[in-house]
Motif scaffolding. Structure first.
Motif, PDB file in Angstrom:
ATOM      1  N   ALA A   1       0.826  -1.220   0.000  1.00 40.07           N
ATOM      2  CA  ALA A   1       0.000   0.000   0.000  1.00 40.07           C
ATOM      3  C   ALA A   1       0.850   1.257   0.000  1.00 40.07           C
ATOM      4  O   ALA A   1       0.436   2.304  -0.495  1.00 40.07           O
ATOM      5  CB  ALA A   1      -0.943   0.002   1.200  1.00 40.07           C
ATOM      6  N   GLY A   2       2.061   1.168   0.536  1.00 34.63           N
ATOM      7  CA  GLY A   2       2.946   2.320   0.558  1.00 34.63           C
ATOM      8  C   GLY A   2       2.583   3.327   1.641  1.00 34.63           C
ATOM      9  O   GLY A   2       1.474   3.320   2.181  1.00 34.63           O
ATOM     10  N   GLN A   3       3.522   4.194   1.935  1.00 42.91           N
ATOM     11  CA  GLN A   3       3.297   5.280   2.895  1.00 42.91           C
ATOM     12  C   GLN A   3       3.759   6.579   2.252  1.00 42.91           C
ATOM     13  O   GLN A   3       4.946   6.881   2.215  1.00 42.91           O
ATOM     14  CB  GLN A   3       4.070   5.043   4.198  1.00 42.91           C
ATOM     15  N   THR A   4       2.831   7.330   1.707  1.00 43.29           N
ATOM     16  CA  THR A   4       3.167   8.631   1.137  1.00 43.29           C
ATOM     17  C   THR A   4       3.483   9.613   2.271  1.00 43.29           C
ATOM     18  O   THR A   4       3.198   9.352   3.442  1.00 43.29           O
ATOM     19  CB  THR A   4       1.996   9.180   0.318  1.00 43.29           C
ATOM     20  N   PHE A   5       4.032  10.746   1.891  1.00 41.32           N
ATOM     21  CA  PHE A   5       4.284  11.792   2.895  1.00 41.32           C
ATOM     22  C   PHE A   5       2.972  12.241   3.530  1.00 41.32           C
ATOM     23  O   PHE A   5       2.891  12.423   4.753  1.00 41.32           O
ATOM     24  CB  PHE A   5       4.998  12.983   2.254  1.00 41.32           C
ATOM     25  N   SER A   6       1.927  12.404   2.727  1.00 42.59           N
ATOM     26  CA  SER A   6       0.632  12.851   3.259  1.00 42.59           C
ATOM     27  C   SER A   6       0.082  11.861   4.277  1.00 42.59           C
ATOM     28  O   SER A   6      -0.497  12.260   5.296  1.00 42.59           O
ATOM     29  CB  SER A   6      -0.373  13.033   2.118  1.00 42.59           C
TER      30      SER A   6
ATOM     31  N   ALA B   1      10.783  11.173  -0.714  1.00 42.85           N
ATOM     32  CA  ALA B   1       9.603  11.160   0.164  1.00 42.85           C
ATOM     33  C   ALA B   1      10.017  10.972   1.616  1.00 42.85           C
ATOM     34  O   ALA B   1       9.454  11.601   2.532  1.00 42.85           O
ATOM     35  CB  ALA B   1       8.640  10.053  -0.261  1.00 42.85           C
ATOM     36  N   ASP B   2      11.011  10.128   1.858  1.00 47.32           N
ATOM     37  CA  ASP B   2      11.432   9.867   3.234  1.00 47.32           C
ATOM     38  C   ASP B   2      12.278  11.010   3.790  1.00 47.32           C
ATOM     39  O   ASP B   2      12.255  11.272   4.999  1.00 47.32           O
ATOM     40  CB  ASP B   2      12.179   8.536   3.306  1.00 47.32           C
ATOM     41  N   VAL B   3      13.015  11.703   2.938  1.00 47.03           N
ATOM     42  CA  VAL B   3      13.705  12.917   3.391  1.00 47.03           C
ATOM     43  C   VAL B   3      12.672  13.939   3.865  1.00 47.03           C
ATOM     44  O   VAL B   3      12.860  14.618   4.888  1.00 47.03           O
ATOM     45  CB  VAL B   3      14.573  13.520   2.258  1.00 47.03           C
ATOM     46  N   HIS B   4      11.559  14.041   3.141  1.00 46.53           N
ATOM     47  CA  HIS B   4      10.488  14.961   3.543  1.00 46.53           C
ATOM     48  C   HIS B   4       9.927  14.565   4.905  1.00 46.53           C
ATOM     49  O   HIS B   4       9.622  15.423   5.747  1.00 46.53           O
ATOM     50  CB  HIS B   4       9.387  14.955   2.486  1.00 46.53           C
ATOM     51  N   LYS B   5       9.812  13.275   5.165  1.00 46.72           N
ATOM     52  CA  LYS B   5       9.308  12.795   6.456  1.00 46.72           C
ATOM     53  C   LYS B   5      10.272  13.144   7.587  1.00 46.72           C
ATOM     54  O   LYS B   5       9.850  13.579   8.672  1.00 46.72           O
ATOM     55  CB  LYS B   5       9.072  11.287   6.396  1.00 46.72           C
ATOM     56  N   ILE B   6      11.558  12.962   7.360  1.00 46.48           N
ATOM     57  CA  ILE B   6      12.553  13.306   8.384  1.00 46.48           C
ATOM     58  C   ILE B   6      12.496  14.802   8.669  1.00 46.48           C
ATOM     59  O   ILE B   6      12.503  15.234   9.835  1.00 46.48           O
ATOM     60  CB  ILE B   6      13.965  12.896   7.924  1.00 46.48           C
ATOM     61  N   SER B   7      12.420  15.604   7.607  1.00 44.00           N
ATOM     62  CA  SER B   7      12.387  17.057   7.799  1.00 44.00           C
ATOM     63  C   SER B   7      11.159  17.476   8.593  1.00 44.00           C
ATOM     64  O   SER B   7      11.240  18.332   9.479  1.00 44.00           O
ATOM     65  CB  SER B   7      12.417  17.775   6.448  1.00 44.00           C
ATOM     66  N   ASP B   8      10.016  16.870   8.305  1.00 40.83           N
ATOM     67  CA  ASP B   8       8.789  17.231   9.019  1.00 40.83           C
ATOM     68  C   ASP B   8       8.882  16.853  10.492  1.00 40.83           C
ATOM     69  O   ASP B   8       8.444  17.615  11.365  1.00 40.83           O
ATOM     70  CB  ASP B   8       7.582  16.551   8.379  1.00 40.83           C
ATOM     71  N   THR B   9       9.446  15.693  10.786  1.00 37.62           N
ATOM     72  CA  THR B   9       9.603  15.266  12.179  1.00 37.62           C
ATOM     73  C   THR B   9      10.442  16.272  12.955  1.00 37.62           C
ATOM     74  O   THR B   9      10.100  16.662  14.078  1.00 37.62           O
ATOM     75  CB  THR B   9      10.264  13.872  12.236  1.00 37.62           C
ATOM     76  N   LEU B  10      11.532  16.717  12.362  1.00 40.83           N
ATOM     77  CA  LEU B  10      12.409  17.672  13.048  1.00 40.83           C
ATOM     78  C   LEU B  10      11.776  19.052  13.138  1.00 40.83           C
ATOM     79  O   LEU B  10      11.865  19.725  14.170  1.00 40.83           O
ATOM     80  CB  LEU B  10      13.759  17.736  12.334  1.00 40.83           C
ATOM     81  N   GLN B  11      11.130  19.494  12.077  1.00 37.16           N
ATOM     82  CA  GLN B  11      10.524  20.820  12.090  1.00 37.16           C
ATOM     83  C   GLN B  11       9.349  20.897  13.057  1.00 37.16           C
ATOM     84  O   GLN B  11       9.154  21.917  13.729  1.00 37.16           O
ATOM     85  CB  GLN B  11      10.097  21.203  10.671  1.00 37.16           C
TER      86      GLN B  11
END
Length: 344
Positions: free
Chosen positions: A75-80, A266-276
């Motif tokens: 199913a995948g895990q998108t950033f959204s 997509a996973d770089v975006h997830k890391i950035s969101d977690t930190l931000q």
């Protein structure tokens, strides 16, 4: 031959599942595009995705093959989907922002290897790293009663409770590494590691990583990759199906070796969101530069080349967008000026 009278025609075979292959479908996994131009260049710009190959169609026995545990990852895990509120995510805080690494049993690793572990994690996750007091292997560990050539296999559940007890006061996550071969309850032959985001603990094994290792550097690279992969799980990132990525799953060492030492956009975006979200500073350019420096120091030449390719592509993309935006702003100003002249 014709079907017998009254018999039903054979059911059509279900189409074989295939991972997303076209660049646009894969790119949308990182949307929505961030406002920051540098971050956009690393996450949703097509040039960032062009550096990550799509996954091949899985073969029998592979992680995503039919009937394998990884089938549920399709199913995948998108950033959204990742940023939806839920228990799958965890965040550092002002008081708890350190990633704690703990040796479980005697892994017999030299200090310079441990230093590379620390530098690797800091570069990829932009958080401080500290080593907890090594944990002696409990002789009463719950083993599964079988060996696969690496000594008695140990259930991961036996180790997590000890790992929780080793949590440093300022630890955000605690991850243990061991030379014990690991497995889980259920239909598992072995696992390279296991993360428990709800408990902020992870454990992984190096027991199988000397198999076929060409050098000590190759062995250390394997160890660093599983370390980064498991910490990715601990901040809520699931297995990736959108490209060849360090967050791909693996059923065997050959499949694990096929992964690049890099998070997909997509996973770089997830890391950035977690930190931000945690009000931690995040600069994607500085992060990639630090990753390249780590690869150089560790002797991972191909990985360093890949990091610099991503850095170059992102900087060119950012410059292009900045120039387009500047041209658009200039055009807007000219229209405004023309309008004011007409009014006069």
């Amino acid at each position: 031959g014709e079907a017998a009278a009254g018999s039903l025609p054979p059911m059509p075979r279900a189409p074989r599942w295939r991972p997303p292959a076209d660049l646009e479908t894969r790119r949308r996994a990182a949307e929505p595009a961030p406002d920051d131009l540098a971050l956009r260049a690393f996450t949703t710009d097509p040039s960032a995705w062009a550096l990550f190959a799509p996954l091949a169609v899985p073969r029998r026995g592979d992680w995503l093959a039919a009937g394998e545990p990884g089938e549920r990852d399709r199913a995948g895990q998108t950033f959204s989907r990742y940023v939806r509120p839920g228990s799958h995510r965890s965040f550092p805080t002002r008081r708890r922002r350190t990633i704690c690494l703990v040796e479980y049993g005697d892994a017999q690793l030299p200090p310079e290897t441990l230093a590379l572990f620390s530098e690797c994690v800091e570069a990829h996750f932009c958080l401080p790293v500290a080593f907890g007091t090594p944990l002696p292997a409990d002789e009463a560990l719950a083993t599964c009663g079988r060996e696969c050539g690496y000594g008695p296999q140990v259930f991961t559940t036996s180790i997590h409770s000890d790992v929780r007890a080793a949590h440093l006061p300022d630890a955000f996550l605690t991850v243990a590494f061991t030379m014990h071969d690991l497995t889980k309850e259920g239909d598992w032959n072995f696992v390279f590691g296991e993360a428990r985001p709800m408990e902020s603990t992870g454990v992984f094994s190096f027991a199988r990583y000397r198999d076929g290792a060409r050098s000590q550097s190759h062995f250390v690279r394997r160890c660093c990759m599983v370390l980064v992969h498991e910490i990715g799980h601990l901040i809520g990132i699931k297995h990736c199906i959108y490209s060849s990525c360090i967050m791909n799953g693996s059923n065997h060492l050959k499949e694990a070796e096929a992964r690049p030492f890099a998070f997909c956009p997509a996973d770089v975006h997830k890391i950035s969101d977690t930190l931000q979200q945690a009000r931690e500073p995040f600069n994607p350019v500085t992060r990639e530069e630090r990753i390249a420096v780590f690869f150089d120091r560790a002797g991972f030449a191909e990985d360093a080349e890949g990091a610099r390719a991503r850095l170059g592509a992102a900087l060119r993309a950012k410059l292009s967008v900045s120039e387009d935006q500047a041209a658009s702003d200039a055009c807007t100003q000219m229209h405004a000026l023309d309008a004011s002249i007409v009014m006069e």
